[in-house]
Design an enzyme around this catalytic site. Structure first.
Site, PDB file in Angstrom:
ATOM      1  N   PHE A 135       0.865  -1.176   0.000  1.00 13.31           N
ATOM      2  CA  PHE A 135       0.000   0.000   0.000  1.00 13.31           C
ATOM      3  C   PHE A 135       0.904   1.230   0.000  1.00 13.31           C
ATOM      4  CE2 PHE A 135      -2.845   3.159   1.717  1.00 13.31           C
ATOM      5  CZ  PHE A 135      -4.093   2.791   1.254  1.00 13.31           C
ATOM      6  N   ASP A 207       2.019  -4.985   8.718  1.00  8.54           N
ATOM      7  CA  ASP A 207       0.840  -4.129   8.552  1.00  8.54           C
ATOM      8  C   ASP A 207      -0.363  -5.056   8.376  1.00  8.54           C
ATOM      9  OD1 ASP A 207      -1.235  -2.551   7.566  1.00  8.54           O
ATOM     10  OD2 ASP A 207       0.135  -1.164   6.576  1.00  8.54           O
ATOM     11  N   TYR A 232     -10.969   0.827  10.590  1.00 13.64           N
ATOM     12  CA  TYR A 232     -12.157   1.260   9.829  1.00 13.64           C
ATOM     13  C   TYR A 232     -12.463   0.347   8.653  1.00 13.64           C
ATOM     14  CZ  TYR A 232      -8.398   3.570   7.171  1.00 13.64           C
ATOM     15  OH  TYR A 232      -7.245   3.834   6.482  1.00 13.64           O
ATOM     16  N   LYS A 233     -11.636  -0.698   8.434  1.00 17.64           N
ATOM     17  CA  LYS A 233     -11.916  -1.638   7.346  1.00 17.64           C
ATOM     18  C   LYS A 233     -12.745  -2.796   7.918  1.00 17.64           C
ATOM     19  CE  LYS A 233      -8.007   0.051   4.686  1.00 17.64           C
ATOM     20  NZ  LYS A 233      -6.585  -0.063   4.345  1.00 17.64           N
ATOM     21  N   ARG A 381     -12.118  -4.381  -7.542  1.00 20.52           N
ATOM     22  CA  ARG A 381     -11.827  -5.024  -6.264  1.00 20.52           C
ATOM     23  C   ARG A 381     -13.130  -5.246  -5.501  1.00 20.52           C
ATOM     24  NH1 ARG A 381      -8.212  -2.402  -1.483  1.00 20.52           N
ATOM     25  NH2 ARG A 381      -9.981  -0.984  -1.485  1.00 20.52           N
TER      26      ARG A 381
HETATM   27  C1  PLP Z   1      -5.767   1.036   4.373  1.00 18.90           C
HETATM   28  C2  PLP Z   1      -4.297   0.890   4.540  1.00 18.90           C
HETATM   29  C3  PLP Z   1      -3.538   1.924   5.103  1.00 18.90           C
HETATM   30  C4  PLP Z   1      -4.208   3.219   5.462  1.00 18.90           C
HETATM   31  O1  PLP Z   1      -3.436   4.049   6.245  1.00 18.90           O
HETATM   32  P1  PLP Z   1      -4.096   5.327   6.940  1.00 18.90           P
HETATM   33  O2  PLP Z   1      -2.975   5.984   7.595  1.00 18.90           O
HETATM   34  O3  PLP Z   1      -5.178   4.828   7.834  1.00 18.90           O
HETATM   35  O4  PLP Z   1      -4.721   6.166   5.868  1.00 18.90           O
HETATM   36  C5  PLP Z   1      -2.183   1.710   5.305  1.00 18.90           C
HETATM   37  N1  PLP Z   1      -1.602   0.534   4.941  1.00 18.90           N
HETATM   38  C6  PLP Z   1      -2.314  -0.451   4.379  1.00 18.90           C
HETATM   39  C7  PLP Z   1      -1.632  -1.724   4.006  1.00 18.90           C
HETATM   40  C8  PLP Z   1      -3.678  -0.303   4.145  1.00 18.90           C
HETATM   41  O5  PLP Z   1      -4.368  -1.292   3.588  1.00 18.90           O
END
Ligand code: PLP
Length: 422
Positions: A135, A207, A232-233, A381
């Site tokens: 990400f 992560d 939040y996911k 997705r």
């Molecule tokens: C959704 C996601 C993020 C989001 O990071 P935020 O700081 O909450 O915006 C980071 N890393 C991964 C792998 C994600 O899937």
């Protein structure tokens, strides 16, 4: 649905839903009628009880109790109390996890802390390994950190999971991996990868954004050094709800945070001149916490703690496998290319397909009541959240996709234009 070659019918999906021991959970979410929500891996749905909790924390705790709430309503302890719960969900021990900040900020803290440990133990190691397909924020944060410390550190990116071993040598200090890839849905075997990372002398930062709440996670058992993730996911915490930070017990006595704010101080209200870190994971708090969204987030988290994560995983795999089979049997004349691993052990809880007109197809799909999302390049997705989706939802989603493609509904001009958030 055991015969992998027989065609599947909607009636079979309805039957599978009737036999689903988790089917009752759906009624606890406030999902609008007439849509299939396949984006719970980006923003989880609203747990009904979160409405009352949000109203209570705003009206009573903030409105009536005002500043007294820090003590009376235990606001001060909230990041620790909720952190304990998240720690339990991800298989960590007491005092190792806090709910706080965003995943981006927590990646910064975790990788910095891991680098500092290595500066004491193996100062010659100055390479951070991650995945090119990670990400983007994880990589942006590491790049920013490298620029900040400016002591010959560099980022080494692998192009595919199989390239990990080749990237691990005596220069590597830290490896930052995301357990489930946000685009492809590829799932790492956390324990096996961590063993290889440790065997090479590096520390492992995981992560968990796309795995927590959908895939059973066991950070301590896997031997991980640090873990971060968002709520939040799949945890249904609400838009921008605080993330979490976990550190392994064996590092607790000497691990340092790069962001030495007063909330991570041993005695924040002593207002002393010198910084002194709080014991345990609490030192990774920085400043005043977002109480409203943290309190609301706890509702979704509590639901996850009630549910057997293995049962959730079995349902998730049944649904993603069904999705893939339906697309491949019923939509085979369309140019859809599966980019998610077929091997169940390597699959998270979403499925992704490339389509040359992916963006317009997704917009047309959303206009027809099936909410997935689009990721560059060309990727459709579909997040399959086992908490509130069933087999029939998957059937209906694939049928709508078939109609969008068969009737070329995506060609309409309103589906060609890009929005700011895709
Ligand atoms: C959704 C996601 C993020 C989001 O990071 P935020 O700081 O909450 O915006 C980071 N890393 C991964 C792998 C994600 O899937």
């Amino acid at each position: 649905m055991t015969d992998a070659t027989a065609p599947i019918t909607r009636e079979q999906c309805e039957e599978a839903d009737r036999n689903d021991p988790l089917a009752g959970l759906r009624a606890r979410f406030a999902l609008p009628e007439g849509i299939v929500y396949l984006d719970g891996n980006s923003l989880g749905a609203l747990p009904r009880d979160a409405v009352a909790r949000a109203a209570d924390v705003v009206s009573r705790e903030w409105g009536a109790d005002l500043i007294g709430s820090w003590n009376k309503n235990h606001w001060f302890a909230l990041p620790l109390r909720i952190g304990e719960k998240i720690g339990r969900l991800i298989g960590g021990g007491a005092g190792e996890c806090v709910a706080t900040d965003t995943t981006s900020v927590n990646v910064f803290k975790a990788v910095s802390a891991a680098i500092r440990l290595q500066q004491q133990d193996a100062p010659a190691r100055r390479v951070i390994v991650s995945e090119r397909e990670n990400f983007p924020t994880d990589l942006y944060i590491v790049e920013g950190l490298m620029a900040l410390i400016d002591r010959g550190y560099s980022l080494r990116l692998i192009d595919a999971p199989e390239d990990l071993d080749a990237a691990l040598d005596e220069d590597v200090a830290v490896v930052l991996l995301t357990q489930v890839n946000y685009r492809t849905g590829h799932l790492w075997d956390m324990r096996e990868a961590t063993d290889r990372i440790h065997a090479a002398g590096a520390l492992a930062v995981w992560d968990l954004c796309h795995s927590v709440g959908a895939v059973p996670v066991a950070v301590a058992d896997a031997g991980a050094d640090f873990a971060v993730g968002c709520t939040y996911k799949y945890l249904n915490g609400g838009p921008g709800s605080p993330a979490f930070f976990w550190v392994a017990e064996r590092h607790l006595d000497r691990v340092e945070t790069p962001l030495t704010g007063w909330w991570g101080h041993d005695r924040p209200f002593a207002m002393t001149d010198a910084y002194a870190p709080a014991p345990g994971g609490r030192r990774f708090l920085v400043g005043t916490q977002p109480i409203l969204s943290m309190a609301t987030m706890e509702v979704g988290l509590d639901m996850h703690l009630e549910v057997d994560q293995e049962a959730l995983r079995r349902k998730s795999l049944a649904l993603t496998t069904l999705f893939i089979r339906l697309v491949e049997t019923r939509l085979s004349r369309h140019p859809l290319t599966l980019i998610t691993p077929r091997e169940e052990a390597q699959r998270g809880s979403h499925v992704s397909f490339r389509h040359p007109e992916g963006y317009a197809v997704m917009k047309a799909l959303i206009a027809n009541g099936v909410i997935g999302d689009y990721r560059e390049p060309e990727v459709l997705r579909f997040g399959v959240t086992p908490m509130y989706l069933g087999h029939t939802d998957v059937w209906d989603a694939v049928e709508t996709l078939r109609r969008v493609l068969d009737e070329e509904l995506w060609r309409a001009p309103e589906f060609q234009e890009r929005d700011a958030v895709t």
